[in-house]
Design a protein around this motif. Structure first.
Motif, PDB file in Angstrom:
ATOM      1  N   GLN B 298       0.878  -1.158   0.000  1.00 41.86           N
ATOM      2  CA  GLN B 298       0.000   0.000   0.000  1.00 41.86           C
ATOM      3  C   GLN B 298       0.926   1.221   0.000  1.00 41.86           C
ATOM      4  OE1 GLN B 298      -2.005   1.046   3.610  1.00 41.86           O
ATOM      5  NE2 GLN B 298      -3.954   1.502   2.617  1.00 41.86           N
ATOM      6  N   VAL B 299       0.447   2.335  -0.556  1.00 49.64           N
ATOM      7  CA  VAL B 299       1.305   3.515  -0.583  1.00 49.64           C
ATOM      8  C   VAL B 299       1.114   4.319   0.698  1.00 49.64           C
ATOM      9  CG1 VAL B 299       1.972   5.613  -1.826  1.00 49.64           C
ATOM     10  CG2 VAL B 299       1.094   3.636  -3.079  1.00 49.64           C
ATOM     11  N   GLY B 300       2.215   4.636   1.353  1.00 51.82           N
ATOM     12  CA  GLY B 300       2.174   5.472   2.547  1.00 51.82           C
ATOM     13  C   GLY B 300       2.796   6.831   2.262  1.00 51.82           C
ATOM     14  N   HIS B 301       2.505   7.771   3.113  1.00 50.79           N
ATOM     15  CA  HIS B 301       2.954   9.141   2.886  1.00 50.79           C
ATOM     16  C   HIS B 301       3.397   9.725   4.217  1.00 50.79           C
ATOM     17  CE1 HIS B 301       3.341  13.071   1.328  1.00 50.79           C
ATOM     18  NE2 HIS B 301       2.202  13.563   1.750  1.00 50.79           N
ATOM     19  N   ASP B 302       4.605  10.250   4.274  1.00 49.07           N
ATOM     20  CA  ASP B 302       5.039  10.964   5.469  1.00 49.07           C
ATOM     21  C   ASP B 302       5.957  12.109   5.054  1.00 49.07           C
ATOM     22  OD1 ASP B 302       7.527   9.885   4.906  1.00 49.07           O
ATOM     23  OD2 ASP B 302       7.283   8.232   6.320  1.00 49.07           O
ATOM     24  N   ASP B 303       6.654  12.660   6.004  1.00 52.07           N
ATOM     25  CA  ASP B 303       7.473  13.835   5.709  1.00 52.07           C
ATOM     26  C   ASP B 303       8.560  13.567   4.680  1.00 52.07           C
ATOM     27  OD1 ASP B 303       5.934  15.124   7.459  1.00 52.07           O
ATOM     28  OD2 ASP B 303       7.388  15.194   9.102  1.00 52.07           O
ATOM     29  N   ASN B 304       8.959  12.296   4.570  1.00 52.61           N
ATOM     30  CA  ASN B 304      10.004  11.976   3.603  1.00 52.61           C
ATOM     31  C   ASN B 304       9.449  11.711   2.213  1.00 52.61           C
ATOM     32  OD1 ASN B 304      12.019  12.120   5.570  1.00 52.61           O
ATOM     33  ND2 ASN B 304      11.499  10.038   6.250  1.00 52.61           N
ATOM     34  N   GLY B 305       8.147  11.841   2.069  1.00 55.61           N
ATOM     35  CA  GLY B 305       7.558  11.572   0.763  1.00 55.61           C
ATOM     36  C   GLY B 305       6.715  10.308   0.792  1.00 55.61           C
ATOM     37  N   TYR B 306       6.656   9.661  -0.348  1.00 58.33           N
ATOM     38  CA  TYR B 306       5.813   8.477  -0.497  1.00 58.33           C
ATOM     39  C   TYR B 306       6.672   7.227  -0.416  1.00 58.33           C
ATOM     40  CZ  TYR B 306       2.700  12.093  -2.227  1.00 58.33           C
ATOM     41  OH  TYR B 306       1.929  13.208  -2.337  1.00 58.33           O
ATOM     42  N   HIS B 307       6.094   6.167   0.108  1.00 55.72           N
ATOM     43  CA  HIS B 307       6.831   4.902   0.151  1.00 55.72           C
ATOM     44  C   HIS B 307       5.855   3.731   0.156  1.00 55.72           C
ATOM     45  CE1 HIS B 307       5.670   5.458   4.356  1.00 55.72           C
ATOM     46  NE2 HIS B 307       5.787   4.155   4.472  1.00 55.72           N
ATOM     47  N   TRP B 308       6.364   2.571  -0.163  1.00 60.41           N
ATOM     48  CA  TRP B 308       5.560   1.356  -0.096  1.00 60.41           C
ATOM     49  C   TRP B 308       5.464   0.888   1.342  1.00 60.41           C
ATOM     50  CZ3 TRP B 308       2.702   0.675  -3.962  1.00 60.41           C
ATOM     51  CH2 TRP B 308       3.151   0.838  -5.272  1.00 60.41           C
ATOM     52  N   ARG B 309       4.266   0.618   1.792  1.00 66.59           N
ATOM     53  CA  ARG B 309       4.075  -0.006   3.105  1.00 66.59           C
ATOM     54  C   ARG B 309       4.006  -1.513   2.910  1.00 66.59           C
ATOM     55  NH1 ARG B 309      -0.883   1.353   5.893  1.00 66.59           N
ATOM     56  NH2 ARG B 309       0.295   1.288   7.826  1.00 66.59           N
ATOM     57  N   GLY B 310       4.832  -2.238   3.627  1.00 66.23           N
ATOM     58  CA  GLY B 310       4.857  -3.693   3.500  1.00 66.23           C
ATOM     59  C   GLY B 310       4.433  -4.382   4.780  1.00 66.23           C
ATOM     60  N   GLU B 311       4.833  -5.629   4.904  1.00 65.04           N
ATOM     61  CA  GLU B 311       4.428  -6.424   6.070  1.00 65.04           C
ATOM     62  C   GLU B 311       4.970  -5.860   7.380  1.00 65.04           C
ATOM     63  OE1 GLU B 311       4.424 -10.568   5.976  1.00 65.04           O
ATOM     64  OE2 GLU B 311       4.097 -10.702   3.817  1.00 65.04           O
ATOM     65  N   ASP B 312       6.077  -5.163   7.285  1.00 68.66           N
ATOM     66  CA  ASP B 312       6.644  -4.597   8.514  1.00 68.66           C
ATOM     67  C   ASP B 312       5.695  -3.557   9.104  1.00 68.66           C
ATOM     68  OD1 ASP B 312       7.149  -3.404   6.092  1.00 68.66           O
ATOM     69  OD2 ASP B 312       8.926  -2.320   6.787  1.00 68.66           O
ATOM     70  N   GLU B 313       5.036  -2.784   8.222  1.00 72.38           N
ATOM     71  CA  GLU B 313       4.107  -1.769   8.734  1.00 72.38           C
ATOM     72  C   GLU B 313       2.698  -2.317   8.951  1.00 72.38           C
ATOM     73  OE1 GLU B 313       4.091   2.257   7.133  1.00 72.38           O
ATOM     74  OE2 GLU B 313       5.962   1.855   6.064  1.00 72.38           O
ATOM     75  N   ILE B 314       2.367  -3.393   8.268  1.00 76.93           N
ATOM     76  CA  ILE B 314       1.018  -3.968   8.377  1.00 76.93           C
ATOM     77  C   ILE B 314       1.171  -5.448   8.729  1.00 76.93           C
ATOM     78  CG2 ILE B 314      -1.244  -4.174   7.218  1.00 76.93           C
ATOM     79  CD1 ILE B 314      -0.111  -2.207   5.044  1.00 76.93           C
ATOM     80  N   PRO B 315       1.584  -5.746   9.951  1.00 77.56           N
ATOM     81  CA  PRO B 315       1.960  -7.131  10.281  1.00 77.56           C
ATOM     82  C   PRO B 315       0.818  -8.129  10.152  1.00 77.56           C
ATOM     83  CG  PRO B 315       1.941  -5.708  12.235  1.00 77.56           C
ATOM     84  CD  PRO B 315       1.777  -4.821  11.064  1.00 77.56           C
ATOM     85  N   GLN B 316      -0.428  -7.669  10.303  1.00 78.06           N
ATOM     86  CA  GLN B 316      -1.551  -8.620  10.196  1.00 78.06           C
ATOM     87  C   GLN B 316      -2.135  -8.680   8.787  1.00 78.06           C
ATOM     88  OE1 GLN B 316      -4.402  -9.174  13.445  1.00 78.06           O
ATOM     89  NE2 GLN B 316      -3.539  -7.315  14.312  1.00 78.06           N
ATOM     90  N   THR B 317      -1.453  -8.113   7.814  1.00 74.96           N
ATOM     91  CA  THR B 317      -1.951  -8.124   6.434  1.00 74.96           C
ATOM     92  C   THR B 317      -2.265  -9.536   5.969  1.00 74.96           C
ATOM     93  OG1 THR B 317      -1.373  -7.661   4.141  1.00 74.96           O
ATOM     94  CG2 THR B 317       0.449  -8.189   5.606  1.00 74.96           C
ATOM     95  N   ILE B 318      -3.227  -9.642   5.074  1.00 75.39           N
ATOM     96  CA  ILE B 318      -3.455 -10.960   4.477  1.00 75.39           C
ATOM     97  C   ILE B 318      -2.334 -11.298   3.519  1.00 75.39           C
ATOM     98  CG2 ILE B 318      -5.974 -10.934   4.697  1.00 75.39           C
ATOM     99  CD1 ILE B 318      -5.899 -10.310   1.538  1.00 75.39           C
ATOM    100  N   GLY B 319      -1.498 -10.337   3.200  1.00 73.05           N
ATOM    101  CA  GLY B 319      -0.346 -10.638   2.354  1.00 73.05           C
ATOM    102  C   GLY B 319      -0.422  -9.971   1.001  1.00 73.05           C
TER     103      GLY B 319
END
Ligand code: PLP
Ligand code: PLP
Lengths: 455, 488, 455, 488
Positions: B298-319
């Protein structure tokens, strides 16, 4: 608003015909507390000119230099004819060819695509596409479990040399049905599976064995031996292959004594732009015996009332719109336009052209990796036959080096440590036919300089 | 129209488009023979002109939005703005490798992030993932998240997904792919879900319900809030099949109705092309409950700009659902379209899609065709049943469909939903003019008249297409799925 | 080589059929000393992939920032649909529609184009295009001389406010036939022709008067007065106009009491990319009475054997392929594909859309020039009504400033000193609808800084 | 095929493609009323979908290289490589303003300079200007230079240009535009220029001669060196009409033959598209004598890179032919094509164009058609005369032409050159396959057979086109050149 042709006069006339006062009245069955929420977080509309400016700026910002990353997506030359013809409105803006008589263009094209893919894979039949390589592997696993009537276990063997992203997608998709993917370890010194490793599963109930070719490390597996083991053990063989490689490497239909049962993979190398990861397409071929277990659209040749040749979707009784909960898959929309492009790509290249592309990729990768391993601090991680990717090992973690070179405009390879800590220093490197000597010079220089500094 | 040979039949050994391949064959000698292909693959052997000519000519045998009115119900065949294509195909986007670092793809990621935000707003959901590659994969994603939710709560006894009998085939197929049993809920005579039957069906075994609203019979489910309460009270979740979102874009939001998860067919409501069968894009939106399980990336957005959010940020993701980021280029097209519409434009899409559908329904009714739910408002689509034509004149919905092609109109969706006999599900969309709708009405009237004069004439249609009616039985029985060489 | 489909087997077979041994034998009628010269200065062929790389690099190197130059070519928004449809093979790769029955697509399109141009110019008829604006003016002059049967002088009056590049092209093309272009001086304080100036030619034999609208300085001429003067003096009026302007400015057909006789100009603003100067297209319209004197293709509507509407080239007796040395012009190939694009552009915009574009251009230019003339050392050279270009005067020679700003990525305008030394400090400035506030800021800042330094 | 309404007839007041115009109307109030348009222009009022659909459908009514074999003699209808289009349309090239300084257009200028060099080499000329915008303008340029040459030498008594009777119409029309009288030279029975007649015609009044070689009767003018000597001795110059250069590309060079000036139809030999009637490009090459008169602008190259050469560098230039640099984008296409061919490829183009023409000539002759100069080699084209078919069967070349369309072949050039009765000038080009040539032969045989059975059937053709044969007399007499509004 921009694409709505109604004039005020039209609207008046139409409301009168319907017998309401306003367009809003047409929404009066929606409970009032749900109606007209407002969309404050959606900006106001812009003209095509304005969004063109935005997109031009954003696309320019994204432009990059030479690319030595593959790892599932490959930068190949795409003939201009492919997309100039593919984006013709008649292909671009048609629906799935449900009305066969009004869709002979798409249908004949898919029939030709199926013929080409079956030809390239040396298999009996092909479907009309799946979403991508990863989900194609998942569908192949589900299909194998259905097709292997003798097996009840739901156990699938997957070498650890299979694309880990495909394995992730497969796990997401098949795990809710209780299937289990069991990992077959490869030889850490060669980067391929030693067929002897499979002895461990001799005599067990295994539904299918996945065989990647070339594998995640670019190495060529002993597909014949693996296939023959599976056959002896009543397991089906799922080939997960790179289609460009198949121009020069033994295709799944000819593996071992009787060939693989299902062949699938990522179609992107066949004329599809990298495009940040999609749209690509998954392909799937199989033996005749299993056609009725295939997911997705299939086109067949038949005749019309007057005996003329025509094409139509067939075996629809496998599909969700007919079979509903008993369908072979829930897939409906697939990747038609991508297949349109791939069909033209394959027609342009032909067998000989594709061989030349494949050979050139192999050769470029060979030359590149020979030069890279001449740099102090770089060695080859796995030796042995490969197609167009090789793993090199740095004298330090690869991830920071990857970012350092990317900042200089060189995509140096794929840091394998992302999936396996033991490979933290390894880069998976690819050089297709698009790579020039100057590109290589730039890479070799940049890497040399990066490694010359203290780690 | 002349018949087109197969591309293989146009070939001659040794021919290919020489401008497209390296001029010399590089060495493969370091690949041992055991790994080498022995017989050349069966592929066409043709010149570049032959390829261009063949596929240009073939294309002319298709109906498409760019050539014909195409009122295929549930499919939202509206104008695909050409700028969406040309802008998604800018070299900067096309050449970007999916493994290139986020820092080099900020422009691309910005588009995706803004698209996520806009979709969250129009659906009324908390968060959106763009990963699914079509509607059906969106459904899979949604139901898999429902499952993950129950499992995460230790609530493992839920085995059933409820599905209306009018539902699209992908709904039950999806439920099964997620390991659930399907329980069908009948549709009441007024077109809404049969509430009594639903009450009976809901229980502790209910994992969730999949609904389309407006439903596949073309009307807005009026008791949606009641249904939501009922299912939620039983511990189940609500899935919204967004295939019909065009009807209510900006007019009502699934999140407000009580849905927990939704997929959006961007290739319908957001007008990315159907491409003769894809690629699509099936973005999913989730409410509070399913937030932890959203698929990656999923695309995330913070002060450093845009980045991909992966399993590290969404640990309960279905994958993950694909190797990369779904159908990225399709998402760019949807983004461009959404920006050109803007908030006002979105509302107007719903309004004019609905206006066109209700107008066409009124007109057909006025011409004596049987509308299935005449007392209801049409949403963006509606159903005509040709039952009486079939009975009195002997021509079926299928016959009407084929004859419509002759008259220059793509046929509506026929025989779906299954519960209405001899039905046409008709979706004109907002981009068609009143004149085109009127032309369609006249074609329907003409065909009925032709049937009155000579039913066999209509049953013999089409006459003006590249082929006459095709033998589908032969196609399925004597399977011919690929070119067999000169012998074949 | 790359586009030749012949296999060795084909060649053998064909030579045998012809009865020669080798392909070379087919050239045996060429005197031997002329044969096979060799082409040492032509490089060896490259693949599409290689030339793609070259062109990508070269195109990127050419990319520029905001553009405030017009002077005959204008950066407008071109809807994506225009070129996506125009480059369809059926338009792109067809010949001139000689076989009408197999060219109804192109023919109907040209008929529609003629209707649109006649509508925009408020004239009776249009041809199917000429090469560009400059050569269209030349053809208009030749046509006027033919059409004006009463005049024998071959004298044409051309205001010095006409595009000097058009005048150059016209001189090249018409001078060999002994025609003379006489210059009508404009008022140096207003940048337009004072109609009273024409008194000088009262009663003389003048074949035609050229009226540019807007003129080279972007100013609006008193076209009505000029037209009425010409009419009184037996001279035909040739309008040379900007087609975008005609959406909001009085069109030639409505100039003065009876309108202009011929209207021509550059079609580029109607959906044609700047493309370094071409291909564009020249348009030409005229009164009904002069249709038979028009150069170029003309399409007419007619019926077929069964009475159905159809379209065909007509009045071909004007043309070189029928009339040879007596033709109205030697033109054969014209600018068909550009007209295809322009037709779609006009259909997309319609009268209202084109009005909005025109108004936006005018407004942007107004706002820009107001800001520019606020800079120290910048003033307006000509005041008075204008369309979308204006002349500003710097406190120093404009040419070096132009280059200085270009090096910063800003095309600041066209240095008028190139054609008239008296205007050495002047820049012709244009801001179309594509110019943003940010673009203007950039220009104003850059110019301000440039002029802040000592001259 | 259904008839297509006019775009105007599809419109409704107030409609246009709103995504394409500014959303608000900016003020025009500072433009005095006297200058303002009063009545809105008559333009179509349609939506974006209507435009796309209308012009997509219309396009399907065309024959083209991308869809059909198109053996139009003298026109060189060969495959137009798609890359030539896509590369010329890269944004960096398209967005470049013609008045941008040379320093910002080095990439573009480099392409043009290299093209000039390649063209000079293949024509054997000293220098090339790319300014002319089509063949006819190239001719004008050439003859204008001839005139400038004589004038510069004070040789003002030369009033005539010699032109073979078989010449293309642009040749005499051009001579007249340059202020010359035209004197026709007959063609001898062997297809070459009648030398006696030429000797008689040449004199002190001769400014020059315009020749096409291979000539428009499809054979190589064998005595070209003699002709050159004759004309040069009389003080005249030789103009080469390069429409047929495809036949001898890399096999022989006009410069070596003695020509002083040449134009090249880049839209023929260098395969830029014909576009339904242009744009073309008519680059001119000159020898020593005309070097001072070459038109501007031309691309120059020195240590500082590439730049435009104008009147300052070429003071005796005949001047400019257009406002800018001719059909620049067409030149880019020709450049890409020339680079893909390279020197070998160019030679092969001539070889295979010639092979195809001679093969097709042999085949048609074998089938009993009358080839006009059977004892000669065909160049890249040849002539068939249908005189005996016209006499014996009553079907003309025009009838054959129309019936060919029905059978899926574009007709060859008919009734040109004028000296051969009932003629077809047939140019297959090098990009067509043997199978396609054979298909054409079979079509010709079929039509002759049909004519034997029923001549009126052939005379009634075409039957399968969007329209039947059109009334051209009515078109010319009852002029209908534009839509007249709803009344019309
Ligand atoms: C109601 C409904 N649900 C789901 C789908 C499946 O969507 P997709 O084809 O994108 O997988 C469709 C598409 O036809 C549909 O109409
Ligand atoms: C022999 C000959 N000369 C000259 C021309 C004129 O060329 P263009 O149409 O490019 O002006 C042609 C084109 O048909 C031709 O065939």
């Amino acid at each position: 608003m921009p694409f709505i042709p109604h004039t005020d006069e039209d609207i008046r006339h139409m409301l009168a015909e319907i017998g309401v006062d306003s367009v809003n009245a047409l929404f009066d069955e929606i409970p009032e507390d749900l109606r007209d929420p407002g969309l404050p977080r959606v900006p106001a509309g812009v003209s095509e000119m304005e969004i063109t400016r935005v997109m031009n700026e954003r696309a320019t910002g994204d432009t990059l230099g030479p690319c030595f990353v593959g790892a599932g997506a490959y930068r190949h030359h795409v003939p201009a004819a492919v997309w100039e013809v593919t984006t013709r409105g008649e292909y671009y803006s048609a629906y799935t060819p449900y009305q066969a008589e009004a869709s002979q263009g798409t249908l004949q094209l898919i029939y030709e695509y199926q013929s080409m893919m079956a030809g390239l894979m040396a298999m009996d039949a092909s479907n009309a596409s799946l979403y991508d390589g990863g989900s194609a592997m998942a569908e192949a696993v589900l299909m194998a479990v259905r097709a292997n009537r003798k097996s009840k276990s739901g156990r699938i063997l997957v070498p650890d040399t299979a694309n880990p992203l495909y394995c992730d997608a497969t796990r997401t998709i098949v795990s809710n049905q209780g299937l289990v993917l069991e990992s077959v370890p490869s030889d850490p010194s060669t980067g391929v599976v030693d067929p002897a490793t499979l002895k461990k599963w001799d005599g067990e109930d295994i539904a299918a064995l996945v065989v990647p070719q070339p594998n995640w490390f670019g190495r060529l597996e002993d597909a014949a031996a693996l296939t023959d083991w599976a056959r002896r053990n009543g397991a089906l063989v799922i080939a997960v292959v790179n289609p460009t490689a198949m121009a020069v490497i033994t295709p799944p239909g000819e593996w071992g004594e009787q060939g693989a049962d299902i062949a699938c993979g990522e179609g992107q190398p066949l004329g599809i732009p990298l495009s940040s990861g999609g749209p690509y397409f998954g392909f799937m071929c199989c033996r005749k015996a299993y056609v009725r277990q295939m997911p997705g659209r299939i086109v067949g040749r038949t005749v019309d009332l007057e005996g003329r040749t025509g094409y139509t979707l067939t075996l629809q009784a496998r599909e969700q719109h007919i079979r509903r909960s008993k369908a072979t898959s829930n897939i409906c929309t697939n990747q038609g336009l991508m297949v349109t492009a791939a069909t033209m790509y394959l027609a342009l290249l032909g067998a000989e052209g594709l061989e030349r592309v494949a050979a050139q990729c192999h050769d470029t990768t060979r030359r590149l990796t020979e030069r890279l391993t001449g740099i102090d601090g770089v060695s080859l991680r796995f030796d042995g036959p490969y197609f167009h990717e090789r793993v090199i090992e740095l004298d330090r973690p690869a991830e920071p080096v990857f970012h350092q070179l990317a900042a200089q405009g060189v995509l140096a390879g794929y840091p394998l440590g992302r999936h396996d800590k033991r490979l933290a220093n390894a880069l998976l490197v690819c050089a297709t036919e698009t790579v020039t000597e100057a590109d290589m010079d730039r890479y070799v220089d940049a890497l040399g300089q990066a490694l010359a500094r203290a780690a | 129209m002349t018949q087109e040979e197969l591309i293989f039949d146009l070939g001659r050994t040794g021919r290919y488009a020489r401008a497209q391949a390296p001029a010399t064959t590089a060495g493969l000698s370091d690949i041992p023979d055991a790994f080498r292909r022995k017989r050349r693959a069966t592929l066409p052997e043709v010149s570049e002109l032959q390829v261009v000519r063949h596929y240009t000519r073939l294309s002319q045998k298709n109906f498409s939005i760019d050539t014909h009115f195409y009122p295929l119900g549930s499919c939202t065949m509206k104008y695909n703005p050409r700028a969406c294509n040309s802008l998604a195909m800018l070299p900067g986007f096309l050449d970007r490798h999916p493994h290139a670092p986020d820092s080099t793809g900020q422009g691309f990621l910005a588009c995706l992030w803004e698209l996520q935000e806009m979709l969250a707003e129009v659906t009324g959901m908390r968060s959106v993932s763009l990963a699914p590659m079509a509607g059906a994969q969106g459904e899979f994603t949604g139901v898999a998240m429902i499952r993950a939710y129950h499992v995460a709560r230790g609530d493992t006894e839920r085995t059933e997904i409820l599905v209306p009998d009018a539902a699209h085939g992908t709904n039950p197929a999806t439920a099964v792919m997620c390991g659930y049993k399907v329980r069908e809920i009948p549709t009441a005579a007024d077109g809404d879900v049969d509430m009594e039957a639903l009450q009976e069906a809901v229980g502790p075994q209910t994992a969730g319900i999949m609904l389309t609203n407006p439903s596949t019979v073309g009307v807005f489910e009026r008791r949606i809030q009641e249904i939501a309460a009922l299912v939620h009270d039983a511990g189940g979740l609500l899935y919204y099949d967004g295939a019909n979102l065009n009807a209510i874009l900006g007019k009502a939001r699934p999140g407000d109705m009580g849905f927990d998860v939704i997929h959006i067919n961007l290739h319908k409501t957001f007008s990315t092309p159907h491409g003769g069968g894809g690629p699509g894009a099936g973005a999913v939106g989730v409410g509070e409950r399913l937030l932890p399980h959203i698929p990656v990336p999923q695309v995330g957005h913070d002060d450093n700009g845009y980045h991909w959010r992966g399993e590290d940020e969404i640990p309960q993701t279905i994958g993950r659902l694909s190797a990369f980021m779904g159908n990225a280029g399709v998402l760019l097209r949807a983004y461009v379209y959404a920006r050109m519409l803007g908030s006002n434009g979105m509302v107007r899409v719903a309004e004019f899609a609905t206006l066109n559908a209700n107008y066409l329904m009124s007109r057909l009714r006025a011409e004596g065709f049987q509308v299935w739910l005449p007392e209801r408002r049409a949403s963006h689509e509606f159903i005509v049943s040709l039952k009486s034509e079939a009975k009195e004149l002997g021509v079926t919905a299928g016959d009407f469909a084929k004859r419509l092609l002759d008259l220059g109109y793509h046929a509506p969706t026929a025989y779906f939903p299954l519960l209405v006999p001899e039905c046409f599900l008709i979706e004109p969309t907002e981009t068609e003019t009143r004149d085109d709708l009127e032309g369609f009405v006249q074609a329907m009237v003409t065909i009925r008249e032709e049937a009155r004069q000579d039913k066999d004439f209509v049953k013999g249609a089409p006459y003006n297409m590249p082929v006459r009616r095709l033998d589908e039985v032969k196609a399925a029985k004597e399977l011919d799925l690929k070119w067999q060489g000169d012998a074949g």
